[in-house]
Design a protein around this motif. Sequence first.
Motif, PDB file in Angstrom:
ATOM      1  N   ILE A  28       0.826  -1.205   0.000  1.00  0.00           N
ATOM      2  CA  ILE A  28       0.000   0.000   0.000  1.00  0.00           C
ATOM      3  C   ILE A  28       0.863   1.258   0.000  1.00  0.00           C
ATOM      4  CG2 ILE A  28      -1.689   1.319   1.344  1.00  0.00           C
ATOM      5  CD1 ILE A  28      -2.944  -1.433   2.111  1.00  0.00           C
ATOM      6  N   ALA A  29       1.927   1.271   0.783  1.00  0.00           N
ATOM      7  CA  ALA A  29       2.793   2.460   0.824  1.00  0.00           C
ATOM      8  C   ALA A  29       3.398   2.756  -0.544  1.00  0.00           C
ATOM      9  CB  ALA A  29       3.895   2.276   1.866  1.00  0.00           C
ATOM     10  N   SER A  30       3.880   1.741  -1.239  1.00  0.00           N
ATOM     11  CA  SER A  30       4.477   1.976  -2.557  1.00  0.00           C
ATOM     12  C   SER A  30       3.415   2.319  -3.607  1.00  0.00           C
ATOM     13  CB  SER A  30       5.330   0.784  -3.003  1.00  0.00           C
ATOM     14  OG  SER A  30       4.563  -0.394  -3.087  1.00  0.00           O
ATOM     15  N   TYR A  32       0.937   4.372  -2.990  1.00  0.00           N
ATOM     16  CA  TYR A  32       0.797   5.823  -2.851  1.00  0.00           C
ATOM     17  C   TYR A  32       2.044   6.558  -3.336  1.00  0.00           C
ATOM     18  CZ  TYR A  32      -3.741   5.233  -0.856  1.00  0.00           C
ATOM     19  OH  TYR A  32      -5.062   4.910  -0.701  1.00  0.00           O
ATOM     20  N   ASP A  33       3.214   5.950  -3.210  1.00  0.00           N
ATOM     21  CA  ASP A  33       4.414   6.551  -3.804  1.00  0.00           C
ATOM     22  C   ASP A  33       4.215   6.707  -5.313  1.00  0.00           C
ATOM     23  OD1 ASP A  33       5.691   6.612  -1.325  1.00  0.00           O
ATOM     24  OD2 ASP A  33       6.863   4.781  -1.712  1.00  0.00           O
ATOM     25  N   ASN A  36       1.615   9.411  -6.105  1.00  0.00           N
ATOM     26  CA  ASN A  36       2.226  10.732  -5.968  1.00  0.00           C
ATOM     27  C   ASN A  36       3.119  11.051  -7.162  1.00  0.00           C
ATOM     28  OD1 ASN A  36       1.295  11.997  -3.494  1.00  0.00           O
ATOM     29  ND2 ASN A  36       2.241  10.263  -2.453  1.00  0.00           N
ATOM     30  N   ALA A  49      -1.345   7.965   2.566  1.00  0.00           N
ATOM     31  CA  ALA A  49      -1.916   6.642   2.280  1.00  0.00           C
ATOM     32  C   ALA A  49      -3.361   6.603   2.771  1.00  0.00           C
ATOM     33  CB  ALA A  49      -1.077   5.550   2.925  1.00  0.00           C
ATOM     34  N   SER A  50      -4.268   7.094   1.941  1.00  0.00           N
ATOM     35  CA  SER A  50      -5.664   7.207   2.330  1.00  0.00           C
ATOM     36  C   SER A  50      -6.560   7.088   1.105  1.00  0.00           C
ATOM     37  CB  SER A  50      -5.884   8.574   3.004  1.00  0.00           C
ATOM     38  OG  SER A  50      -7.233   8.926   3.021  1.00  0.00           O
ATOM     39  N   TYR A  93      -3.510  -3.845   6.491  1.00  0.00           N
ATOM     40  CA  TYR A  93      -4.077  -2.489   6.523  1.00  0.00           C
ATOM     41  C   TYR A  93      -5.133  -2.383   7.631  1.00  0.00           C
ATOM     42  CZ  TYR A  93      -7.350   1.120   4.747  1.00  0.00           C
ATOM     43  OH  TYR A  93      -8.205   2.181   4.605  1.00  0.00           O
ATOM     44  N   TYR A 123      -7.794  -4.311  -0.929  1.00  0.00           N
ATOM     45  CA  TYR A 123      -7.419  -2.910  -1.111  1.00  0.00           C
ATOM     46  C   TYR A 123      -7.423  -2.559  -2.597  1.00  0.00           C
ATOM     47  CZ  TYR A 123      -5.535   1.537   0.432  1.00  0.00           C
ATOM     48  OH  TYR A 123      -5.387   2.867   0.715  1.00  0.00           O
TER      49      TYR A 123
END
Length: 144
Positions: A28-30, A32-33, A36, A49-50, A93, A123
């Motif tokens: 999930i973090a990547s 959002y990377d 962005n 991350a939302s 998550y 997700y």
Amino acid sequence: MTMTHPTSVDTASAPHILTIDGASIRDIASFYDEINRVFMVGEDWQLGASLDGLDDMLYGGYGVLRGKAPAIVVWEQMDSSRSALGVEATRAYYLAKLEHPQVFKPGPIHAALARLGQGGPTYFDLVMQVFADHPNITLRAADN
């Protein structure tokens, strides 16, 4: 008096063509990377991350979609992303949210975990729904 009409194409309404690199999405973090990198060009801040933040960004208030610009989003290696944002990432998550009961109500999270255990949305599925809620955006899987 002779009237002339401009012959140039109105580029303000031409859709942006954006590419998500699914190979760079491992969790999930990547994800959002990558969001962005693709959508937040020209902004001096990053989307957190939302899913709510993703939804807000897709409404077009900032980044490359400022002003609700139309976009065609081509998602390369979508199946890889589907796997990376699958059951295990989704479970992690929700479990992380349970660690903060002062912020997140446990009841709905337990219900989401139960649905996930019965084949409910991952997700990745939730992300797909967020994109689907924006008629100005066409999401396509790249032919890989």
